[in-house]
Design an enzyme around this catalytic site. Sequence first.
Site, short mmCIF file in Angstrom:
data_model
loop_
_atom_site.label_atom_id
_atom_site.label_comp_id
_atom_site.label_asym_id
_atom_site.label_seq_id
_atom_site.Cartn_x
_atom_site.Cartn_y
_atom_site.Cartn_z
N ASP A 1 0.85 -1.20 0.00
CA ASP A 1 0.00 0.00 0.00
C ASP A 1 0.88 1.25 0.00
OD1 ASP A 1 -2.31 1.50 0.06
OD2 ASP A 1 -2.86 0.97 2.11
N ASP B 1 -8.73 4.35 -2.98
CA ASP B 1 -9.60 4.96 -1.97
C ASP B 1 -10.89 5.49 -2.58
OD1 ASP B 1 -7.61 4.37 -0.22
OD2 ASP B 1 -6.82 6.40 -0.08
N GLU C 1 2.83 4.68 -4.34
CA GLU C 1 2.93 5.49 -5.57
C GLU C 1 4.30 6.16 -5.76
OE1 GLU C 1 -0.88 4.38 -4.54
OE2 GLU C 1 0.38 5.68 -3.33
#
Length: 773
Positions: A399, A481, A402
Amino acid sequence: MTGRRDDAGGAGALRRWWRAGRSVLLEYEDATLSVTHLTDAIARVRATPADFLPRRPWSATPPDDAFPPVEVAVEATGDGVTVRSGGGLAVHAAATGARVAVLHRGQTIMMDGDGGGPAWHADGRATWTHRMPPDENYLGFGERTGLLDKRGQRLACWCTDRYEYQGAGVDPLYQAIPFYLAVDAAGRSHGVYLHNTYRSVFDLTAQREQRLVMAVDGGELDWYVMAGPTPAEVVTRFTHLTGRMPLPPRWALGYQQARWGYDSAERIRAVAADLRRHDIPADVLYLDIDHQDGLRTFTWDPEAFPDPAGLAADLAADGFKLAAVVDVGVSHQPEGGYDVFDEGHRKGYFLTEGDGLLLRHVWPGLCAFPDFASPAVRQWWGRWYASLLDRGVRGVVNDMNEPAMHDLPMDHPDSARVEPPLDTPHDLDADHAEVHNVYALLENAATDAALRDLRPDERVLRLSRAGGTGIQRYAAVWTGDNGSYWEHLEMSLPQLMNLGLSGVAFAGADIGGFFGDCGPELLARWFQLGCCYPLARNHCARGRAAQEPWVWGAETLDACRAAVRLRYRLLPYLYTLLADAAETGSPVLRPLLYHYPADRRGRQLADQALLGRDLLIAPVLRPGVTARAVYLPAGRWYDTRTGAVHDGGRHVLVDAAIGDGLPLFARGGGVVPSGPVGRYADELPLNPLTLDVYPDRDGEAEGELYEDDGASMAHTRGVRARTRYSYRDGVLTARPVGLLDAPARLVVVRVHHPTGPELTRLIDGGKSWTVRA
């Protein structure tokens, strides 16, 4: 950017051409063009004003010489040079401007047109402008919001942390996959993959001028074209280039329950008990960052989770697998005592800024970030997964990769998302501008290599939020999300279909939405659709309304439970689809145009989908709806809820109240395998196996069933079985086509007719058999 800028420099006139190995090089006044046929249906086109750049180790495609040689014919005429494969794929380079036209079997499938071709700009960007025919649809592009067709949009490829993203116009998102599938008016398809890891943009807004512009912020203008003519052939060829997913464990297809906020072992045990008490089949429970000591990755909170191995063992005894989150931000603790930071800092494995570490805020506070461009860092990072696996974790979630980071503490009201400066140095003399879009990909490559080493004969579930081209080789993904809004429910279906067309077959959106408060009707409808996602996980954020299936009372619980049970009944069919994805790259959730590309009425539909070839889902995506129109493509279709039989090529109106369940249709011509419903995926053997036979108008049908042990890597060594079923003249035949025969078991055959199903029961010895139904 909808056209060529005044400062753009083109290629000029063609001076000469020559063969160089398997490529044909064309020298223009101000650029060099390379055309390489990798197969009879895949060609690579590269243009640069200088020497061609060296291949980077993070390329999503194999080296050109990894493909068997392809015989090509080269023809030079006054208007340019044509390079043609024996399979009929031809690339024509014009005599001026390095403009390119691509033909397949005599049909032009793409061309640059007047004013098109490659161009280089004073600001360092490069663009390539193609013609955009007015009757062509464009899909894929990785993870996107909005509807299926992206014509008229400007789409950036840049892995981006979209914390609580809103609406259909948000761009970009977490996945950066610069690929599109084009389908013309006749249903002929081709694909284009832009092979560049810098920030890139596809601009499809110049519809009146009929221009499609591909732009890159750095590196080469380097793209592959894949001929069809069908969408399935394009996707197969694209994934032949960029890789295909490994087959996940069968339990990973089960229902999965997560929440940011399951903050103790007692809470996880209670959720597990509630799932079993309410008779909801489930296979996976997730630990978010709550399980970590001080929110530091690869640690365990000694008070909230004092015995993680014992917890995992107890859950396993009740049929649950445990999955845990890993964040890439490593808590900055210069005082020492945190092994991950101490060792990484000592070895120089973190990104730097100026004379020190690049530090930004994530959940534990200031964090350092590994340089995954370095092979040594990837190997080091992978070792830490042992701290999870050794305690019984069987699924990992990469997670915030990025990478996600903030300028101020995460709980500060003015905290804002930031990114590493583009000039941040990486290993191999790269900078962040080049590495950003593969940062998560490289982390997942490290995870994959480590898990294969740590558990060489076990399939461990891998999920990733961010990724680039080829992410499917290492991990499944979810859409990040999202929110508890009807718009996000509706948007999830085209999101996942476009991801599937982009090579990412094993994907899902958070059922119920991650942010926001999900009410009972939305939750029930999301379960009905979400249990048809390839990855079915309910997940929500801390501080939001609970959205476990039982929180809204009996009616909602019944609807959610029925949706989950339908998924478990179809696990044999779904597992076969995942095996097909692993072998051919085919998506699990498919837009109608995947199999019916010439159907103009169905090709852009985004509110229904094919689940494999043989099932069609038509979920309810708006509140208060009790009936909906369903478009059925050509052929015969069976309403699996009512038994009604419809001729396709038209819309039908069906009841769709929550209690009616998901509108689900079976294709005439298909044989759909299903099985008994247990508390978890592997609780019960596939006995009896049910085969629902849905004859087409000619009275014929066919289907397949894939089987293996569901957990080990033995399937990669041939320990697997495929059985092919064919129904003709009232006789159903089973024939093994794999290396192993199916096991002995009871088989229930149900042949459906317009007057209702006929039932036949037989004992199958596990080999070839026939039965008159």
